[in-house]
Design an enzyme around this catalytic site. Sequence first.
Site, PDB file in Angstrom:
ATOM      1  N   HIS A 203      11.259 -14.321   9.205  1.00  0.00           N
ATOM      2  CA  HIS A 203      12.081 -15.109   8.271  1.00  0.00           C
ATOM      3  C   HIS A 203      12.428 -16.506   8.790  1.00  0.00           C
ATOM      4  O   HIS A 203      13.109 -17.263   8.116  1.00  0.00           O
ATOM      5  CB  HIS A 203      13.378 -14.370   7.922  1.00  0.00           C
ATOM      6  CG  HIS A 203      14.392 -14.352   9.034  1.00  0.00           C
ATOM      7  ND1 HIS A 203      14.331 -13.468  10.087  1.00  0.00           N
ATOM      8  CD2 HIS A 203      15.486 -15.115   9.262  1.00  0.00           C
ATOM      9  CE1 HIS A 203      15.345 -13.686  10.909  1.00  0.00           C
ATOM     10  NE2 HIS A 203      16.061 -14.691  10.442  1.00  0.00           N
TER      11      HIS A 203
HETATM   12  C1  UD1 Z   1      20.144 -17.318   7.686  1.00  0.00           C
HETATM   13  C2  UD1 Z   1      20.515 -18.004   8.990  1.00  0.00           C
HETATM   14  C3  UD1 Z   1      19.600 -17.516  10.110  1.00  0.00           C
HETATM   15  C4  UD1 Z   1      19.642 -16.015  10.219  1.00  0.00           C
HETATM   16  C5  UD1 Z   1      19.373 -15.371   8.871  1.00  0.00           C
HETATM   17  C6  UD1 Z   1      19.628 -13.904   8.956  1.00  0.00           C
HETATM   18  C7  UD1 Z   1      21.342 -20.325   8.830  1.00  0.00           C
HETATM   19  C8  UD1 Z   1      20.982 -21.736   8.982  1.00  0.00           C
HETATM   20  N1  UD1 Z   1      20.314 -19.456   8.886  1.00  0.00           N
HETATM   21  O1  UD1 Z   1      18.832 -17.684   7.362  1.00  0.00           O
HETATM   22  O2  UD1 Z   1      20.032 -18.047  11.340  1.00  0.00           O
HETATM   23  O3  UD1 Z   1      18.675 -15.596  11.144  1.00  0.00           O
HETATM   24  O4  UD1 Z   1      20.260 -15.914   7.879  1.00  0.00           O
HETATM   25  O5  UD1 Z   1      18.991 -13.179   7.963  1.00  0.00           O
HETATM   26  O6  UD1 Z   1      22.492 -20.001   8.659  1.00  0.00           O
HETATM   27  N2  UD1 Z   1      18.600 -15.677  -0.305  1.00  0.00           N
HETATM   28  C9  UD1 Z   1      18.629 -14.781  -1.347  1.00  0.00           C
HETATM   29  N3  UD1 Z   1      19.499 -13.741  -1.267  1.00  0.00           N
HETATM   30  C10 UD1 Z   1      20.353 -13.568  -0.234  1.00  0.00           C
HETATM   31  C11 UD1 Z   1      20.314 -14.501   0.823  1.00  0.00           C
HETATM   32  C12 UD1 Z   1      19.438 -15.551   0.768  1.00  0.00           C
HETATM   33  O7  UD1 Z   1      17.880 -14.887  -2.306  1.00  0.00           O
HETATM   34  O8  UD1 Z   1      21.131 -12.593  -0.241  1.00  0.00           O
HETATM   35  C13 UD1 Z   1      17.624 -16.793  -0.365  1.00  0.00           C
HETATM   36  C14 UD1 Z   1      18.195 -18.025  -1.040  1.00  0.00           C
HETATM   37  O9  UD1 Z   1      17.193 -18.593  -1.815  1.00  0.00           O
HETATM   38  C15 UD1 Z   1      18.477 -18.954   0.106  1.00  0.00           C
HETATM   39  C16 UD1 Z   1      17.400 -18.571   1.120  1.00  0.00           C
HETATM   40  O10 UD1 Z   1      17.227 -17.171   0.934  1.00  0.00           O
HETATM   41  O11 UD1 Z   1      18.370 -20.290  -0.277  1.00  0.00           O
HETATM   42  C17 UD1 Z   1      17.806 -18.824   2.555  1.00  0.00           C
HETATM   43  O12 UD1 Z   1      19.092 -18.288   2.826  1.00  0.00           O
HETATM   44  P1  UD1 Z   1      20.006 -18.934   3.954  1.00  0.00           P
HETATM   45  O13 UD1 Z   1      21.211 -18.091   4.146  1.00  0.00           O
HETATM   46  O14 UD1 Z   1      20.209 -20.377   3.706  1.00  0.00           O
HETATM   47  O15 UD1 Z   1      19.083 -18.866   5.239  1.00  0.00           O
HETATM   48  P2  UD1 Z   1      18.315 -17.644   5.861  1.00  0.00           P
HETATM   49  O16 UD1 Z   1      16.877 -17.951   5.921  1.00  0.00           O
HETATM   50  O17 UD1 Z   1      18.754 -16.391   5.194  1.00  0.00           O
HETATM   51  N1  UDP Z   2      18.003  -5.584   9.521  1.00  0.00           N
HETATM   52  C1  UDP Z   2      18.260  -4.652   8.511  1.00  0.00           C
HETATM   53  N2  UDP Z   2      17.338  -4.517   7.503  1.00  0.00           N
HETATM   54  C2  UDP Z   2      16.196  -5.232   7.451  1.00  0.00           C
HETATM   55  C3  UDP Z   2      15.949  -6.188   8.481  1.00  0.00           C
HETATM   56  C4  UDP Z   2      16.880  -6.352   9.488  1.00  0.00           C
HETATM   57  O1  UDP Z   2      19.282  -3.955   8.551  1.00  0.00           O
HETATM   58  O2  UDP Z   2      15.398  -5.056   6.519  1.00  0.00           O
HETATM   59  C5  UDP Z   2      19.001  -5.756  10.601  1.00  0.00           C
HETATM   60  C6  UDP Z   2      18.450  -5.700  12.006  1.00  0.00           C
HETATM   61  O3  UDP Z   2      18.424  -4.385  12.501  1.00  0.00           O
HETATM   62  C7  UDP Z   2      19.437  -6.554  12.788  1.00  0.00           C
HETATM   63  C8  UDP Z   2      19.802  -7.629  11.777  1.00  0.00           C
HETATM   64  O4  UDP Z   2      19.501  -7.089  10.497  1.00  0.00           O
HETATM   65  O5  UDP Z   2      20.588  -5.796  13.111  1.00  0.00           O
HETATM   66  C9  UDP Z   2      19.015  -8.870  12.068  1.00  0.00           C
HETATM   67  O6  UDP Z   2      19.060  -9.723  10.992  1.00  0.00           O
HETATM   68  P1  UDP Z   2      18.032 -10.929  10.818  1.00  0.00           P
HETATM   69  O7  UDP Z   2      16.740 -10.616  11.482  1.00  0.00           O
HETATM   70  O8  UDP Z   2      18.036 -11.248   9.377  1.00  0.00           O
HETATM   71  O9  UDP Z   2      18.807 -12.127  11.528  1.00  0.00           O
HETATM   72  P2  UDP Z   2      18.795 -12.751  13.000  1.00  0.00           P
HETATM   73  O10 UDP Z   2      19.216 -11.701  13.944  1.00  0.00           O
HETATM   74  O11 UDP Z   2      17.421 -13.278  13.242  1.00  0.00           O
HETATM   75  O12 UDP Z   2      19.780 -13.871  12.877  1.00  0.00           O
END
Ligand code: UD1
Ligand code: UDP
Length: 370
Positions: free
Chosen positions: A210
């Site tokens: 991601h």
């Molecule tokens: C964010 C964090 C990243 C973390 C990740 C965990 C920042 C800058 N990034 O990245 O560090 O590793 O979360 O998963 O804070 N979206 C949905 N539904 C949701 C959430 C997001 O559709 O429930 C989509 C939206 O289009 C959004 C895009 O995902 O614009 C990105 O979401 P965002 O929270 O900005 O960044 P992540 O890539 O999720």
């Molecule tokens: N995780 C989850 N379901 C999924 C993918 C990840 O519960 O389908 C959990 C995973 O075990 C970990 C956390 O989400 O505890 C990590 O989240 P993510 O990889 O989105 O974020 P990051 O740690 O890179 O910020």
Amino acid sequence: MKTPKKKFISVVGTRPNFIKLAPLYNFFKSNESVIHLVCHTGQHYDFSMSKVFFQELQMPEPDFFLGITGNTHAEQTANIMTEFEKLLEKEKPDLIIVFGDVNSTMACSLAASKLNIKIAHVEAGLRSFDRTMPEEVNRIITDVLSDFLFISEQSGLINLKKEGISEEKYFFTGNIMIDSLVHNMDAIDNSKSFSKFNLDSGNYLLATFHRPSNVDKKENFLEIIDFLLETSKKIKIIFPVHPRTLSNIKNMGLLDNFNDNIILTEPLGYIDFLCLVKNAAIVVTDSGGIQEETTFLGVPCITFRDNTERPATVDIGTNILAGTSIVNLKKIMNVFYTGKMSEKKQIPEFWDGKTAVRIGNILLEKFYSK
Ligand code: UD1
Ligand code: UDP
């Protein structure tokens, strides 16, 4: 005379935040001296990215939901700050507690700092030394602003010392994400989620991607998909798809590039996902938290990134930092096929399920002892 109760607000916004909150939520639930409230910024909002974690980790609905939106980093950060500042003005907490390195973490720290409200940062001191990662900027700013910094692994101690953060502010308390894993191990073992996908324990690869650097650029993402396709000829693959990744698959028209050998699923709930991690033959990921969970569980992990802010997982755990060359990734997979992956399986210090208790007790002492 009885000391008046202090008010702490924990702030969460994204999937990994909810998992890190749960152990501390439980600590404060059983402690009557503190009013502990939870604020959800709304950064992650799908059921499978948010509510499922509150349900599975047995937390009630958050006390406050900011419902923020925003397409760019600046918009998202500014919107969180604006709404959180209003909440702070109204609630006047003694402390906010922030987790990890996401935009919600940094935005709320900045808003609190300007109102002279104390900040505790859980998972402080991690550094990738790569400022092109949005998370690295969030980590540095949050640590500079925090009054109490709770460190998850040794490298955090070294980094904060080097950055000149006063020693009285930081505490090596261990990894709170591992608390959740330890506390939920029975449920994880009972889930048998691999069988729901017709997978055999110990005989499949689990993939998650991601990071913007991997999935936002079409040419990079195409290489990853080609790697998965080739690998799927040798081992079954399951790929729970993050919303950012899914929207790229759709927008770039890549859905037809996958085949039936790769199981694409929605993001999974915590219990089912951790069961899939625990029973995987190998995990390939760019996640931060999954590098730690695989190390704790002794599952081989290949991290498809150029750096990691969690070096303990590489130095003593099961993580291999592959860089972002598919050629290298394939080389490492070839070692895996021959069964000659490294056997080192040490668990870093204080990754023992007791981190929230250590953090909670330090905060109580700081706020209640004269
Ligand atoms: C964010 C964090 C990243 C973390 C990740 C965990 C920042 C800058 N990034 O990245 O560090 O590793 O979360 O998963 O804070 N979206 C949905 N539904 C949701 C959430 C997001 O559709 O429930 C989509 C939206 O289009 C959004 C895009 O995902 O614009 C990105 O979401 P965002 O929270 O900005 O960044 P992540 O890539 O999720
Ligand atoms: N995780 C989850 N379901 C999924 C993918 C990840 O519960 O389908 C959990 C995973 O075990 C970990 C956390 O989400 O505890 C990590 O989240 P993510 O990889 O989105 O974020 P990051 O740690 O890179 O910020």
